[in-house]
Write a protein that holds these residues in place. Structure first.
Motif, PDB file in Angstrom:
ATOM      1  N   ALA A  48       8.365  77.911  62.017  1.00 36.24           N
ATOM      2  CA  ALA A  48       7.430  77.580  62.910  1.00 36.24           C
ATOM      3  C   ALA A  48       8.076  77.303  64.142  1.00 36.24           C
ATOM      4  O   ALA A  48       7.654  77.749  65.277  1.00 36.24           O
ATOM      5  N   HIS A  49       9.056  76.405  64.004  1.00 40.04           N
ATOM      6  CA  HIS A  49       9.709  76.041  65.386  1.00 40.04           C
ATOM      7  C   HIS A  49      10.199  77.423  66.228  1.00 40.04           C
ATOM      8  O   HIS A  49      10.314  77.517  67.283  1.00 40.04           O
ATOM      9  N   ASP A  50      10.822  78.205  65.468  1.00 33.47           N
ATOM     10  CA  ASP A  50      11.549  79.692  65.720  1.00 33.47           C
ATOM     11  C   ASP A  50      10.377  80.409  66.331  1.00 33.47           C
ATOM     12  O   ASP A  50      10.722  81.034  67.465  1.00 33.47           O
ATOM     13  N   LEU A  51       9.400  80.590  65.640  1.00 34.38           N
ATOM     14  CA  LEU A  51       8.269  81.415  66.498  1.00 34.38           C
ATOM     15  C   LEU A  51       7.777  80.842  67.653  1.00 34.38           C
ATOM     16  O   LEU A  51       7.168  81.648  68.472  1.00 34.38           O
ATOM     17  N   VAL A  52       7.780  79.519  67.811  1.00 29.88           N
ATOM     18  CA  VAL A  52       7.130  79.035  69.097  1.00 29.88           C
ATOM     19  C   VAL A  52       8.434  79.135  70.171  1.00 29.88           C
ATOM     20  O   VAL A  52       7.694  79.221  71.490  1.00 29.88           O
ATOM     21  N   GLN A  53       9.658  78.558  69.825  1.00 21.52           N
ATOM     22  CA  GLN A  53      10.640  78.452  70.871  1.00 21.52           C
ATOM     23  C   GLN A  53      11.334  79.781  71.401  1.00 21.52           C
ATOM     24  O   GLN A  53      12.000  79.960  72.424  1.00 21.52           O
ATOM     25  N   THR A  54      11.452  80.932  70.370  1.00 29.93           N
ATOM     26  CA  THR A  54      12.188  82.140  70.443  1.00 29.93           C
ATOM     27  C   THR A  54      11.489  83.032  71.200  1.00 29.93           C
ATOM     28  O   THR A  54      10.202  82.949  71.782  1.00 29.93           O
ATOM     29  N   ARG A  55      11.969  84.369  71.359  1.00 33.51           N
ATOM     30  CA  ARG A  55      11.251  85.134  72.183  1.00 33.51           C
ATOM     31  C   ARG A  55      10.793  86.349  71.297  1.00 33.51           C
ATOM     32  O   ARG A  55      10.631  87.458  71.841  1.00 33.51           O
ATOM     33  N   SER A  56      10.270  85.847  70.247  1.00 34.07           N
ATOM     34  CA  SER A  56       9.599  86.828  69.235  1.00 34.07           C
ATOM     35  C   SER A  56       8.415  87.239  69.634  1.00 34.07           C
ATOM     36  O   SER A  56       7.722  88.380  69.240  1.00 34.07           O
ATOM     37  N   GLY A  57       7.802  86.598  70.546  1.00 33.40           N
ATOM     38  CA  GLY A  57       6.365  86.727  71.068  1.00 33.40           C
ATOM     39  C   GLY A  57       5.159  86.754  70.251  1.00 33.40           C
ATOM     40  O   GLY A  57       4.163  87.137  70.179  1.00 33.40           O
ATOM     41  N   CYS A  58       5.398  85.890  69.067  1.00 34.19           N
ATOM     42  CA  CYS A  58       4.642  85.473  68.256  1.00 34.19           C
ATOM     43  C   CYS A  58       3.301  84.902  68.882  1.00 34.19           C
ATOM     44  O   CYS A  58       2.238  85.118  68.586  1.00 34.19           O
ATOM     45  N   LEU A  59       3.302  83.862  69.513  1.00 31.33           N
ATOM     46  CA  LEU A  59       2.318  83.110  69.891  1.00 31.33           C
ATOM     47  C   LEU A  59       1.404  83.824  70.950  1.00 31.33           C
ATOM     48  O   LEU A  59      -0.030  83.849  70.814  1.00 31.33           O
ATOM     49  N   SER A  60       2.076  84.486  71.640  1.00 40.08           N
ATOM     50  CA  SER A  60       1.426  85.523  73.007  1.00 40.08           C
ATOM     51  C   SER A  60       0.614  86.498  72.399  1.00 40.08           C
ATOM     52  O   SER A  60      -0.264  86.889  72.677  1.00 40.08           O
ATOM     53  N   GLN A  61       1.163  87.145  71.019  1.00 40.05           N
ATOM     54  CA  GLN A  61       0.418  88.285  70.457  1.00 40.05           C
ATOM     55  C   GLN A  61      -0.657  87.740  69.719  1.00 40.05           C
ATOM     56  O   GLN A  61      -1.607  88.422  69.699  1.00 40.05           O
ATOM     57  N   VAL A  62      -0.497  86.563  69.051  1.00 39.57           N
ATOM     58  CA  VAL A  62      -1.797  86.110  68.365  1.00 39.57           C
ATOM     59  C   VAL A  62      -3.008  85.419  69.654  1.00 39.57           C
ATOM     60  O   VAL A  62      -4.239  85.882  69.381  1.00 39.57           O
ATOM     61  N   VAL A  63      -2.514  85.143  70.643  1.00 38.34           N
ATOM     62  CA  VAL A  63      -3.284  84.801  71.736  1.00 38.34           C
ATOM     63  C   VAL A  63      -4.055  86.116  72.235  1.00 38.34           C
ATOM     64  O   VAL A  63      -5.255  85.951  72.386  1.00 38.34           O
ATOM     65  N   MET A  64      -3.219  87.179  72.402  1.00 39.93           N
ATOM     66  CA  MET A  64      -4.025  88.237  72.870  1.00 39.93           C
ATOM     67  C   MET A  64      -4.793  88.948  71.681  1.00 39.93           C
ATOM     68  O   MET A  64      -5.751  89.365  72.131  1.00 39.93           O
ATOM     69  N   SER A  65      -4.674  89.020  70.457  1.00 30.86           N
ATOM     70  CA  SER A  65      -5.718  89.182  69.432  1.00 30.86           C
ATOM     71  C   SER A  65      -6.800  88.413  69.347  1.00 30.86           C
ATOM     72  O   SER A  65      -7.794  88.965  69.390  1.00 30.86           O
ATOM     73  N   MET A  66      -6.910  87.055  69.747  1.00 27.56           N
ATOM     74  CA  MET A  66      -7.890  86.038  69.980  1.00 27.56           C
ATOM     75  C   MET A  66      -8.660  86.874  71.170  1.00 27.56           C
ATOM     76  O   MET A  66      -9.931  86.833  71.134  1.00 27.56           O
ATOM     77  N   LYS A  67      -8.191  87.142  72.139  1.00 25.66           N
ATOM     78  CA  LYS A  67      -9.041  87.820  73.341  1.00 25.66           C
ATOM     79  C   LYS A  67      -9.282  89.078  73.182  1.00 25.66           C
ATOM     80  O   LYS A  67     -10.637  89.256  73.561  1.00 25.66           O
ATOM     81  N   THR A  68      -8.697  89.853  72.797  1.00 25.82           N
ATOM     82  CA  THR A  68      -9.098  91.251  72.291  1.00 25.82           C
ATOM     83  C   THR A  68     -10.143  91.355  71.347  1.00 25.82           C
ATOM     84  O   THR A  68     -11.143  92.101  71.655  1.00 25.82           O
ATOM     85  N   PHE A  69     -10.220  90.503  70.205  1.00 23.04           N
ATOM     86  CA  PHE A  69     -11.444  90.487  69.261  1.00 23.04           C
ATOM     87  C   PHE A  69     -12.013  89.265  69.326  1.00 23.04           C
ATOM     88  O   PHE A  69     -12.077  88.492  68.474  1.00 23.04           O
ATOM     89  N   SER A  70     -12.721  88.899  70.390  1.00 26.61           N
ATOM     90  CA  SER A  70     -13.012  87.662  70.709  1.00 26.61           C
ATOM     91  C   SER A  70     -14.398  87.720  70.020  1.00 26.61           C
ATOM     92  O   SER A  70     -15.163  86.340  69.752  1.00 26.61           O
ATOM     93  N   SER A  71     -14.989  88.881  69.520  1.00 22.64           N
ATOM     94  CA  SER A  71     -16.346  88.666  68.988  1.00 22.64           C
ATOM     95  C   SER A  71     -16.186  89.136  67.190  1.00 22.64           C
ATOM     96  O   SER A  71     -17.226  89.002  66.493  1.00 22.64           O
ATOM     97  N   SER A  72     -14.960  89.020  66.932  1.00 20.34           N
ATOM     98  CA  SER A  72     -14.477  89.313  65.485  1.00 20.34           C
ATOM     99  C   SER A  72     -14.446  87.782  64.908  1.00 20.34           C
ATOM    100  O   SER A  72     -13.412  87.153  65.290  1.00 20.34           O
ATOM    101  N   ARG A  73     -15.317  87.261  63.995  1.00 20.88           N
ATOM    102  CA  ARG A  73     -15.343  86.153  63.428  1.00 20.88           C
ATOM    103  C   ARG A  73     -13.954  86.122  62.344  1.00 20.88           C
ATOM    104  O   ARG A  73     -13.415  84.922  62.514  1.00 20.88           O
ATOM    105  N   ASN A  74     -13.584  87.188  61.745  1.00 16.32           N
ATOM    106  CA  ASN A  74     -12.432  87.209  60.744  1.00 16.32           C
ATOM    107  C   ASN A  74     -11.017  86.984  61.522  1.00 16.32           C
ATOM    108  O   ASN A  74     -10.369  86.351  61.108  1.00 16.32           O
ATOM    109  N   VAL A  75     -11.042  87.660  62.889  1.00 16.88           N
ATOM    110  CA  VAL A  75      -9.834  87.483  63.537  1.00 16.88           C
ATOM    111  C   VAL A  75      -9.667  85.983  64.222  1.00 16.88           C
ATOM    112  O   VAL A  75      -8.484  85.335  64.051  1.00 16.88           O
TER     113      VAL A  75
END
Length: 646
Positions: A341-368
């Motif tokens: 979890a620490h590595d996913l937040v602090q490294t350049r994996s882009g995990c957090l930004s990708q999840v945030v992008m998914s939430m924005k893209t599928f804002s009307s999808s309850r499952n996402v």
């Protein structure tokens, strides 16, 4: 401050949808529903005032995630399982095993049609044999009910009839799409391990049918066939393999077998080969969710799995199901691995930004949104202050607040969303100014107040823990006063009345009342008595005397609130002595009990009751067992008793 971890299972096991003719399936797979269990761990309170009515310090409680470490077993390691402990008589919301969700996608949902799984072609040893000898050999194998030694590829016409073609002098193995029982032997069996004896391989049942394979045999043979070099580049075969593995992984033993047999490597290989195919990525992530859930103690390639899931989300930004499954894989991984979890937040994996992008893209999808909130809840449950601040500085908090505003009737979604926010603000070092901005300027206080009236006790618990973490030590900022003026005390009392048998909710409410009234007994403590909250706290002393976690929070809250007029002091003193006798070896209960008796020692009826119930022996035992925390209060109680009888 408390941390809240996420739920374990959302919709039960995978599988169960109808398959079309030509798709691979196992008839004997019975889906499992994932277990759910919770634990709360707390640190004892440390600060207290030196006055007679010493306030109990606010409890900054942390709702932990699943206890589990990556033991770094090699892929070939076996054994293990999942162990858990439950010290209290109620389940705790914290552990995240609080509904850790497995895949909700049916394993057959995107299965490919047509081509059977086949092994690579092999040249017959006797390449110079005559046609008559080959015909005789095929006739003999047909009579023995064994498929010919030829590589067969079966294709289905629209009417469901199968047509097959032989590719020269070759032999191989293939899945039989008609009975779905695994590999049909061609020549010698390729099952060299497993649980099937040689006698069973050779024997036939009386009605002429082959014996059914066990689940372990199906897993091994599926991985063997998918790993053959000739099949690695076949998209349809890999799709059927991923669907098969997702359906077969239904318990911890099956998850261990998949890891031991190289199933994780085979899944990652298929996803890597077809890295731009959304269907393969979706099926691969669905299989990984179940494998990670059931084989946590045996995984050694967590980083590779997380990278593959992050890459999968970049394949198709219009496929909501793909993002649900990919985020679900990340959720399962971080639920058991704080280092990852620490590595996913602090490294350049882009995990957090990708999840945030998914939430924005599928804002009307309850499952996402649900998958993303579950991931953030697990991600934040064990994060350090630095990691939590990194998330607060991102857009993740804005997305979660938007979920709370939009999905006000989705209790599961509200639970994970408010849990993620509570985890982000649980650290003592979080600035009071940031809390004030979020609670007052951004209007989050109104959202929390509405959550306190939820019909779900779990949502109310999450709201209680979150508002508890929002209480500040700086009175000048007005956050605690705003919380009181908004009506949280009356909402808390109402929630305690609506769920009298929910011990976890009673504990969370007592914790919040204890924190809010700390250092201000004359105003907020008195208001709690007027609104009936202190009466509910005393009710917890009576009902949950055997539950030390609820009892300690209730006694701590009672130290900070005014005594209700509807409850007699001697009755309360009797409950306190009873709790101290019942939990003689618990330091927190003994400390709270000694301080409470000191508060009530000025009442003549309380003094008589202490004498009648041998209260001096109870407090003397507390002072001798825990001298550092109890001796000062006990000495003052004894002095007051001596003065009274003199």
């Amino acid at each position: 401050m408390p941390a809240i971890s996420s739920r374990k299972s959302n919709d039960g096991a995978v599988g169960g949808s109808t398959r079309s003719q030509g798709e691979f399936s196992y008839d004997d797979i019975i889906p499992d529903s994932s277990p759910r269990h919770d634990d709360i761990r707390e640190s004892p309170s440390s600060d207290k005032n030196e006055n007679d009515q010493t306030d109990s310090p606010p409890r900054k409680r942390k709702r932990d995630n699943i206890n589990g470490t990556d033991d770094q077993y090699p892929p070939e390691a076996s054994g293990g399982g999942v162990t858990s402990s439950n010290e209290s008589d109620i389940p705790d919301h914290s552990t995240s095993k609080r509904k850790l969700r497995r895949s909700t996608r049916s394993g057959s949902q995107k299965a490919a049609r047509g081509t059977e799984l086949c092994s690579p072609e092999r040249e017959l040893a006797d390449s110079g044999a005559s046609n008559e000898a080959e015909a005789a050999k095929e006739q003999q194998e047909t009579e023995n009910m064994v498929e010919p030694r030829v590589l067969r590829r079966s294709t289905r016409s629209r009417n469901g009839e199968a047509t097959s073609s032989a590719n020269g002098k070759a032999r191989g193995v293939s899945y039989n799409p008609k009975n779905g029982k695994g590999l049909a032997a061609a020549g010698k069996s390729t099952n060299r391990g497993g649980n099937t004896s040689s006698e069973r391989r050779r024997s036939k049942s009386r009605d002429g049918k082959k014996p059914a394979l066990t689940t372990g045999e199906k897993i091994q043979q599926a991985i063997q066939v998918a790993s053959l070099p000739v099949n690695k580049g076949d998209k349809e075969i890999q799709m059927k393999f991923l669907t098969c593995l997702s359906d077969l992984c239904q318990d911890y033993e099956q998850g261990r077998l998949i890891v031991k047999a190289g199933g994780v490597r085979a899944i990652l290989a298929a996803m890597s080969t077809f890295s731009m195919c959304a269907d393969v990525q979706t099926s691969g992530c669905a299989a990984l969710i179940n494998v990670v859930f059931y084989a946590q103690d045996h995984l050694v390639c967590r980083t590779w799995i997380s990278r593959r899931a992050i890459s999968a989300m970049k394949v198709d930004d219009k496929d909501a199901d793909l993002h649900v499954q990919a985020v679900g894989v990340l959720q399962q991984l971080v639920a058991h691995d704080a280092e990852l979890a620490h590595d996913l937040v602090q490294t350049r994996s882009g995990c957090l930004s990708q999840v945030v992008m998914s939430m924005k893209t599928f804002s009307s999808s309850r499952n996402v949104q649900d998958a993303a909130c579950l991931f953030l809840q697990n991600l934040t449950s064990e994060l350090s202050f630095r990691d939590a601040m990194s998330i607060l500085e991102s857009e993740a908090l804005v997305c979660v607040v938007a979920v709370l505003r939009k999905y006000q009737r989705e209790n599961d979604l509200l639970e994970s969303a408010v849990g993620a926010i509570g985890n982000l603000f649980r650290h003592e070092r979080t600035s009071d100014e940031l809390k004030r901005k979020f609670m007052i300027a951004d209007g989050f206080i109104d959202i929390l107040l509405s959550l306190m009236a939820s019909s779900s006790s779990k949502v109310v618990c999450g709201a209680c823990v979150t508002v508890n973490n929002m209480c500040v030590s700086t009175e000048a900022l007005g956050v605690n006063r705003a919380i009181t003026d908004a009506g949280f005390i009356s909402r808390t009392e109402e929630a305690m009345r609506r769920f009298p048998s929910d011990a976890e909710l009673q504990k969370c409410c007592c914790m919040f009342l204890r924190t809010l009234s700390y250092g201000d007994v004359q105003t907020r403590g008195l208001k709690m008595a007027q609104d009936g909250a202190s009466e509910r706290v005393i009710y917890c002393l009576q009902k949950y005397v055997k539950n030390v976690s609820v009892l300690s929070e209730a006694m701590g809250a009672l130290r900070n609130v005014a005594h209700p007029t509807s409850q007699s002091v001697p009755d309360t003193v009797s409950l306190i002595l009873n709790a101290m006798v019942f939990h003689q070896n618990n330091e927190e209960v003994q400390e709270h009990g000694s301080e409470l008796l000191l508060q009530y020692i000025e009442d003549p009826d309380a003094i008589k009751l202490i004498k009648e119930q041998k209260g001096q022996a109870v407090i003397a035992r507390a002072a001798s067992t825990f001298p550092d925390t109890c001796s000062a209060a006990v000495d003052r109680i004894n002095s007051r008793l001596e003065m009274y009888y003199v």
